[in-house]
Design an enzyme around this catalytic site. Structure first.
Site, PDB file in Angstrom:
ATOM      1  N   ASN A   9     -14.030  34.366  49.419  1.00 29.56           N
ATOM      2  CA  ASN A   9     -13.841  33.031  50.017  1.00 29.56           C
ATOM      3  C   ASN A   9     -13.612  33.229  51.513  1.00 29.56           C
ATOM      4  O   ASN A   9     -12.548  33.692  51.919  1.00 29.56           O
ATOM      5  CB  ASN A   9     -12.626  32.357  49.362  1.00 29.56           C
ATOM      6  CG  ASN A   9     -12.223  31.081  50.073  1.00 29.56           C
ATOM      7  OD1 ASN A   9     -12.995  30.520  50.859  1.00 29.56           O
ATOM      8  ND2 ASN A   9     -11.016  30.606  49.785  1.00 29.56           N
ATOM      9  N   LYS A  11     -13.303  30.994  53.704  1.00 33.99           N
ATOM     10  CA  LYS A  11     -12.536  29.889  54.294  1.00 33.99           C
ATOM     11  C   LYS A  11     -13.247  29.405  55.581  1.00 33.99           C
ATOM     12  O   LYS A  11     -14.472  29.412  55.618  1.00 33.99           O
ATOM     13  CB  LYS A  11     -11.097  30.320  54.568  1.00 33.99           C
ATOM     14  CG  LYS A  11     -10.462  31.020  53.366  1.00 33.99           C
ATOM     15  CD  LYS A  11      -8.997  31.175  53.493  1.00 33.99           C
ATOM     16  CE  LYS A  11      -8.474  32.003  52.335  1.00 33.99           C
ATOM     17  NZ  LYS A  11      -7.043  31.931  52.168  1.00 33.99           N
ATOM     18  N   HIS A  94      -8.835  24.754  45.518  1.00 35.97           N
ATOM     19  CA  HIS A  94      -8.112  25.839  46.197  1.00 35.97           C
ATOM     20  C   HIS A  94      -6.783  25.297  46.707  1.00 35.97           C
ATOM     21  O   HIS A  94      -6.686  24.137  47.118  1.00 35.97           O
ATOM     22  CB  HIS A  94      -8.960  26.373  47.359  1.00 35.97           C
ATOM     23  CG  HIS A  94      -8.407  27.629  47.943  1.00 35.97           C
ATOM     24  ND1 HIS A  94      -7.347  27.625  48.825  1.00 35.97           N
ATOM     25  CD2 HIS A  94      -8.729  28.927  47.752  1.00 35.97           C
ATOM     26  CE1 HIS A  94      -7.058  28.874  49.157  1.00 35.97           C
ATOM     27  NE2 HIS A  94      -7.886  29.684  48.524  1.00 35.97           N
ATOM     28  N   GLU A  96      -5.265  25.602  49.385  1.00 40.70           N
ATOM     29  CA  GLU A  96      -5.273  25.051  50.743  1.00 40.70           C
ATOM     30  C   GLU A  96      -5.797  23.611  50.740  1.00 40.70           C
ATOM     31  O   GLU A  96      -5.372  22.792  51.553  1.00 40.70           O
ATOM     32  CB  GLU A  96      -6.094  25.962  51.671  1.00 40.70           C
ATOM     33  CG  GLU A  96      -5.329  27.243  51.977  1.00 40.70           C
ATOM     34  CD  GLU A  96      -6.186  28.462  52.257  1.00 40.70           C
ATOM     35  OE1 GLU A  96      -7.389  28.321  52.520  1.00 40.70           O
ATOM     36  OE2 GLU A  96      -5.617  29.574  52.201  1.00 40.70           O
ATOM     37  N   GLU A 163      -4.220  31.829  41.422  1.00 42.95           N
ATOM     38  CA  GLU A 163      -3.865  32.240  42.774  1.00 42.95           C
ATOM     39  C   GLU A 163      -2.456  31.753  43.102  1.00 42.95           C
ATOM     40  O   GLU A 163      -2.283  30.591  43.528  1.00 42.95           O
ATOM     41  CB  GLU A 163      -4.839  31.636  43.781  1.00 42.95           C
ATOM     42  CG  GLU A 163      -6.271  32.070  43.567  1.00 42.95           C
ATOM     43  CD  GLU A 163      -7.061  31.994  44.858  1.00 42.95           C
ATOM     44  OE1 GLU A 163      -7.535  33.032  45.297  1.00 42.95           O
ATOM     45  OE2 GLU A 163      -7.170  30.897  45.440  1.00 42.95           O
ATOM     46  N   GLY A 169      -3.017  35.181  51.436  1.00 46.04           N
ATOM     47  CA  GLY A 169      -3.007  35.469  52.870  1.00 46.04           C
ATOM     48  C   GLY A 169      -1.693  36.026  53.387  1.00 46.04           C
ATOM     49  O   GLY A 169      -1.460  36.058  54.592  1.00 46.04           O
ATOM     50  N   SER A 209      -4.156  38.112  48.162  1.00 48.01           N
ATOM     51  CA  SER A 209      -4.002  39.379  48.881  1.00 48.01           C
ATOM     52  C   SER A 209      -4.570  40.586  48.128  1.00 48.01           C
ATOM     53  O   SER A 209      -4.027  41.686  48.206  1.00 48.01           O
ATOM     54  CB  SER A 209      -2.527  39.614  49.240  1.00 48.01           C
ATOM     55  OG  SER A 209      -2.067  38.581  50.100  1.00 48.01           O
TER      56      SER A 209
HETATM   57  C1  PEP Z   1      -7.904  32.906  48.754  1.00 46.42           C
HETATM   58  O1  PEP Z   1      -7.816  32.204  49.742  1.00 46.42           O
HETATM   59  O2  PEP Z   1      -8.499  32.496  47.753  1.00 46.42           O
HETATM   60  C2  PEP Z   1      -7.266  34.215  48.794  1.00 46.42           C
HETATM   61  C3  PEP Z   1      -7.045  34.824  47.667  1.00 46.42           C
HETATM   62  O3  PEP Z   1      -6.930  34.700  50.035  1.00 46.42           O
HETATM   63  P1  PEP Z   1      -6.365  36.173  50.371  1.00 46.42           P
HETATM   64  O4  PEP Z   1      -7.165  37.168  49.582  1.00 46.42           O
HETATM   65  O5  PEP Z   1      -6.529  36.315  51.831  1.00 46.42           O
HETATM   66  O6  PEP Z   1      -4.939  36.176  49.935  1.00 46.42           O
END
Ligand code: PEP
Length: 250
Positions: A9, A11, A94, A96, A163, A169, A209
């Site tokens: 992703n 973003k 997601h 966000e 998630e 992040g 992460s």
């Molecule tokens: C995500 O935004 O779906 C995600 C898992 O981000 P990150 O791997 O940067 O934590």
């Protein structure tokens, strides 16, 4: 066991120049037998990314969609538009978007239904906040999100991504024990919501992460059928080892 999926992703990151990374990821994906690989760049990069991966096993996806086919929805993108651009999947719900665009479970479900009806694979994201985990509510929150956000038809084109919001992040990941517990609970919920056979086939990705250093142990956890990767999907150098870790589990 479902075939693992490693999905990136991007973003609101990337540029046409960054599509060179897609070339390198596609080359690695050709060597990674038994793993599905996808990249979800910003909307403006979907079509050029699709051209890059032509003839390779990499799928390109969107990061959001609208449930309507067309209409007065300024700033949105329909599933038909994603399909026309060559996308094969789309992320919905997601954290966000749930946080900044205030998306509800009901809206996420409508998006997932529209995506599946349009022939896309829908990656439905769920996950608890840190406060919810600290309050011992992680499983209940995820169960509630699943009940509200999942379409009940088209399970063959459905993927769930667990998630934990506090792991996205931040460089922090859930422990393998916590991931195992939540993924087992998600599998039980999927069977209850979709029926036994369909619920067993839906891939459950872990996201938060994931990187080259922790991918192997997270992907080895029961009912972890792949990963949704944010930061570490932006370069082939960071993403390819995750794809290779998934291939090595096979
Ligand atoms: C995500 O935004 O779906 C995600 C898992 O981000 P990150 O791997 O940067 O934590």
């Amino acid at each position: 066991m479902p075939k693992p999926l490693i999905a990136g992703n991007w973003k609101m990151n990337g540029s046409r120049a960054a599509l060179a990374e897609v070339d390198a990821i596609a080359a690695a994906a050709e060597r990674a037998n038994g793993v599905d690989v996808a990249i979800c760049p910003p909307f403006t990069l979907i079509e050029p990314a699709v051209r890059k991966v032509e003839g390779t096993p990499v799928a390109i996806g969107g990061q959001d969609c609208h449930w309507a086919e067309k209409g007065a929805y300024t700033g949105w993108t329909s599933c038909a538009m994603l399909v026309e651009a060559g996308a094969r999947l789309v992320i919905v719900g997601h954290s966000e978007r749930r946080q900044y665009a205030h998306e509800t479970d009901e809206e996420v479900r409508r998006k997932a239904e529209a995506a599946i009806a349009a022939g896309l694979t829908a990656i439905v994201c769920v996950g608890e906040t840190e406060a919810e985990r600290d309050a011992g509510e992680a499983e209940a929150v995820v169960a509630r999100q699943l009940r509200g956000s999942l379409p009940t038809d088209g399970a063959e084109r459905l993927v769930v991504a667990y998630e934990p919001v506090w792991a996205i992040g931040t460089g922090r990941t859930a422990s393998c024990d916590d991931v195992a517990a939540i993924h087992a609970a998600i599998r039980r919920d999927l069977r209850a919501i979709l029926g036994d056979a369909a619920g067993a086939q839906v891939r459950i990705l872990y996201g938060g992460s994931v990187n080259a250093g922790n991918a192997a142990e997270l992907l080895a956890v029961a009912d972890v059928d792949g990963a949704l990767v944010g930061g570490a999907s932006l370069t082939a150098a960071a993403f390819v080892p995750i794809v290779e870790a998934a291939a090595a589990q096979g």
